[in-house]
Design an enzyme around this catalytic site. Structure first.
Site, PDB file in Angstrom:
ATOM      1  CG  HIS A 229      65.898  30.329  -1.484  1.00  0.00           C
ATOM      2  ND1 HIS A 229      66.241  31.648  -1.704  1.00  0.00           N
ATOM      3  CD2 HIS A 229      66.366  29.648  -2.564  1.00  0.00           C
ATOM      4  CE1 HIS A 229      66.872  31.758  -2.860  1.00  0.00           C
ATOM      5  NE2 HIS A 229      66.976  30.552  -3.405  1.00  0.00           N
ATOM      6  CD  GLU A 230      67.110  25.787  -2.379  1.00  0.00           C
ATOM      7  OE1 GLU A 230      66.676  25.593  -3.534  1.00  0.00           O
ATOM      8  OE2 GLU A 230      68.123  26.490  -2.148  1.00  0.00           O
TER       9      GLU A 230
ATOM     10  CG  HIS B  27      64.164  27.919  -6.321  1.00  0.00           C
ATOM     11  ND1 HIS B  27      64.076  29.067  -7.089  1.00  0.00           N
ATOM     12  CD2 HIS B  27      65.347  28.004  -5.655  1.00  0.00           C
ATOM     13  CE1 HIS B  27      65.165  29.802  -6.886  1.00  0.00           C
ATOM     14  NE2 HIS B  27      65.935  29.195  -6.009  1.00  0.00           N
TER      15      HIS B  27
ATOM     16  CG  HIS C 232      67.444  33.352  -7.370  1.00  0.00           C
ATOM     17  ND1 HIS C 232      68.479  32.697  -7.990  1.00  0.00           N
ATOM     18  CD2 HIS C 232      67.102  32.588  -6.309  1.00  0.00           C
ATOM     19  CE1 HIS C 232      68.752  31.589  -7.326  1.00  0.00           C
ATOM     20  NE2 HIS C 232      67.924  31.490  -6.311  1.00  0.00           N
TER      21      HIS C 232
ATOM     22  CE1 TYR D   5      70.552  33.049  -4.167  1.00  0.00           C
ATOM     23  CE2 TYR D   5      72.342  33.317  -5.707  1.00  0.00           C
ATOM     24  CZ  TYR D   5      71.444  32.509  -5.065  1.00  0.00           C
ATOM     25  OH  TYR D   5      71.433  31.157  -5.327  1.00  0.00           O
TER      26      TYR D   5
HETATM   27 ZN   LIG Z   1      67.597  29.883  -5.172  1.00  0.00          ZN
END
Ligand SMILES: [Zn+2]
Length: 275
Positions: free
Chosen positions: A176-177, A180, A186, A232
């Site tokens: 996930h990071e 980014h 997201h 999320y």
């Molecule tokens: Zn994030």
């Protein structure tokens, strides 16, 4: 000096200048399986079973770092979180996009293994190749900060990716990071999200509403994906245990539980970087 000799001298000087200024991926060492120490910690099998959304919200609950959208560190030099310019992307040489990385010695070999294994998942499915940083100007520096967070897209002069030891060392969280840092936002803030989800502002913790602000994202022709590792979960930033995000097609749908890159996460990387 004869004109032809002068031309040759000038050409060789230009070539020397070019080779000095351009990074030479050929000498970079691509991270591979040999970088995994293989020391198994108790419970390490669970690192592949934890979803990113839950882990990030727990780990960042008392983070002091100014964060946008829950886990995106605000850049000090740019005011936009939008990552559409080519400078936001990592450069491609020939077939591959080489992203230099360094991993803090704060981590034990076992903890480093979790990060390395997650990086290798990108090698399996995309043209991203993580290489060990030597003298590269721009690179990712994984360290144990006060939560799980990253900047959006490539930054000049090196950038931190925080993966707190207790709370962020899971396959999904690292992916996930890293997504980014590769330029991805997201899923629930996508430009077209209103067709797919309803945001229930009445259930969002006071002061956390901006985490749900729709953004001008580049969706690269991929469908809205509830199984994205960038989505999320439906209770993110809830103040009362009630959902903050509902799937319009099915309000009972549970989502945001991805423990690994989805097919769409992979497709987006491959499209943005023209793999
Ligand atoms: Zn994030």
């Amino acid at each position: 000096m004869k004109p032809t000799i002068l031309l040759l001298v000038l050409l060789s000087m230009t070539a020397a200048a070019l080779s000095a200024s351009i990074s030479t991926p050929a000498v970079d060492r691509v991270i591979d399986k040999s970088d995994i120490s293989g020391i198994m910690a108790k419970g390490s099998a669970d690192t592949n079973k934890t979803d990113a959304s839950e882990a990030i919200s727990k780990a960042n609950a008392d983070s002091k770092t100014p964060l946008l959208y829950g886990d995106i560190k605000a850049p000090s030099t740019k005011n936009a979180v939008l990552c559409t310019s080519s400078t936001c992307r990592w450069p491609k040489y020939d077939r591959y996009v080489y992203v230099p990385v360094a991993i803090s010695s704060q981590y034990t070999p076992t903890e480093q293994d979790i990060i390395i294994r997650a990086l290798l998942t990108f090698h399996q499915s995309t043209c991203i190749r993580f290489v060990w940083r030597t003298t590269h100007r721009d690179y990712l520096y994984f360290f144990s900060g006060d939560g799980c967070w990253s900047l959006l897209g490539r930054q000049t002069g090196g950038q931190y990716v925080s993966l707190k030891k207790a709370g962020c060392l899971f396959q999904s969280t690292v992916q996930h990071e890293v997504l980014h840092a590769l330029g991805f936002h997201h899923e629930q803030v996508r430009s077209d999200r209103d067709q797919y989800v309803q945001i229930l502002y009445q259930n969002i913790l006071s002061g956390q509403e901006s985490n749900f602000q729709k953004t001008a994202t580049n969706n690269l022709g991929t469908p809205y994906d509830f199984n994205s590792v960038m989505h999320y979960n439906k209770y993110a930033f809830s103040k009362n245990g009630q959902p903050t995000i509902l799937a319009k097609s099915n309000p009972n749908l549970d989502f945001g539980r991805a423990t690994n890159l989805s097919a769409n996460d992979i497709a987006r990387v491959n499209r943005l970087y023209q793999c």
